[in-house]
Enzyme design. Structure first.
Site, short mmCIF file in Angstrom:
data_model
loop_
_atom_site.label_atom_id
_atom_site.label_comp_id
_atom_site.label_asym_id
_atom_site.label_seq_id
_atom_site.Cartn_x
_atom_site.Cartn_y
_atom_site.Cartn_z
CG ASP A 24 38.62 36.94 38.11
OD1 ASP A 24 39.06 36.20 39.02
OD2 ASP A 24 38.69 36.65 36.91
CG ASN A 35 40.79 38.24 45.09
OD1 ASN A 35 40.77 39.39 44.64
ND2 ASN A 35 39.83 37.74 45.84
CG HIS A 89 41.09 34.59 48.07
ND1 HIS A 89 40.61 34.96 46.82
CD2 HIS A 89 41.50 33.29 47.93
CE1 HIS A 89 40.72 33.93 45.98
NE2 HIS A 89 41.26 32.91 46.63
CG LEU A 144 24.93 50.22 48.74
CD1 LEU A 144 24.92 50.82 47.34
CD2 LEU A 144 26.37 49.92 49.15
NE ARG A 188 35.89 37.92 35.03
CZ ARG A 188 35.50 36.66 35.06
NH1 ARG A 188 34.35 36.34 34.54
NH2 ARG A 188 36.24 35.71 35.60
#
Ligand code: IPE
Ligand code: IPE
Ligand code: MG
Length: 263
Positions: A26, A28, A43, A137, A191
């Site tokens: 979060d 951007n 973005h 991964l 976050r």
């Protein structure tokens, strides 16, 4: 069963390095706004942070990385921004899948793909197929994902498969139908962007996840910011309902035999 322990059924083994890291990327828009740039510039920069984070996680020994890219509520944004995000996702898949594959990374996408353009769906499916056998991964991208959507779609499929069990379903019955059935529950949730909320991310799976919130905006997130989150994680005491004393007792080695015998 999906082969992974449920944190509410069994206390999972925990190491110093989180096995599964889940991130709400979060900030951007605010990153761009501070630079007097359009939101979409944020973005675009965010994709670079994704690249850095995938590399840093793989190097740290994280086995599963799950990134929230677009929520089921993000359709509420202006149409131009939504369409830019869809385009950006398609371009990122076109440009990055080969590199992921070279690095042994397995790509998964979770979410309701039905409203996506057929071209985007094809890119997603091709990327998943190409990397399916990779053993490095596992990178899961949550796109048009919502925690409530996930629980409801899982419930509907479970009931359709086992109507005879009505009234008797258990947590273990639902788990294999959830979108994240290919991964253990997240150990560490991060976050960025300063908000302290879950925003309908992995509602079921975050039951016992350690939460880390940082003011760092997603386009600025890097290996150092990840290391700070991992440090914080390492200092947590994961009790899973038990007392602190129980945990200490289980890590102290039992007394030597002679001492225990009182000699
Ligand atoms: C996160 O950044 C990216 C998506 C939700 C797609 P935002 O776009 O939410 O950035 P802020 O929160 O407005 O700064
Ligand atoms: C959450 O971020 C979704 C993603 C990062 C994809 P938002 O920016 O959409 O969350 P809210 O609206 O502030 O809760
Ligand atoms: Mg936001």
């Amino acid at each position: 069963m999906n082969g992974f322990d449920s944190s509410t059924q069994k206390v999972p083994a925990c190491g110093d390095v989180p096995r599964h890291v889940a991130i709400i990327m979060d900030g951007n828009g605010r990153w761009a706004k501070r630079r007097f740039l359009p939101r979409i510039a944020g973005h675009k920069r965010g994709v670079e942070a994704v690249r850095r984070t995938v590399t840093a996680c793989a190097e740290s020994g994280v086995e599963f990385l799950t990134l929230f890219a677009f929520s089921s509520e993000n359709w509420r944004r202006p149409a131009e921004e939504v369409s830019f995000l869809m385009q950006l996702f398609a371009v990122a898949l076109e440009q990055e899948v080969a590199k992921l594959h070279e690095n042994g990374i397995r790509l998964r996408v979770v979410g309701d793909l039905s409203p996506f353009e057929p071209r985007l769906v094809r890119l997603i499916q091709a990327g998943e197929r190409q990397t399916a056998d990779n053993r490095g991964l596992t990178l899961t991208v949550a796109a048009n994902y919502g925690g409530r959507w996930d629980i409801v779609q899982a419930m509907n499929r479970m009931i359709a498969a086992h109507p005879e069990k009505a009234g008797q379903y258990s947590e273990q019955d639902l788990a294999p139908w959830l979108a994240m059935n290919h991964a253990p529950e997240p150990d560490l949730f991060i976050r960025t962007g300063g908000e302290q909320r879950i925003s309908n991310f992995l509602l079921w799976q975050l039951a016992y996840t350690e939460l880390h919130f940082t003011d760092t905006l997603w386009p600025d997130f890097d290996a150092k910011a990840l290391a700070a989150a991992m440090d914080s994680y390492r200092r947590r005491e994961r009790r899973f309902g038990r007392t602190s004393e129980q945990l200490t007792a289980s890590t102290v080695p039992p007394p030597a035999v002679s001492e225990a015998a009182g000699s």
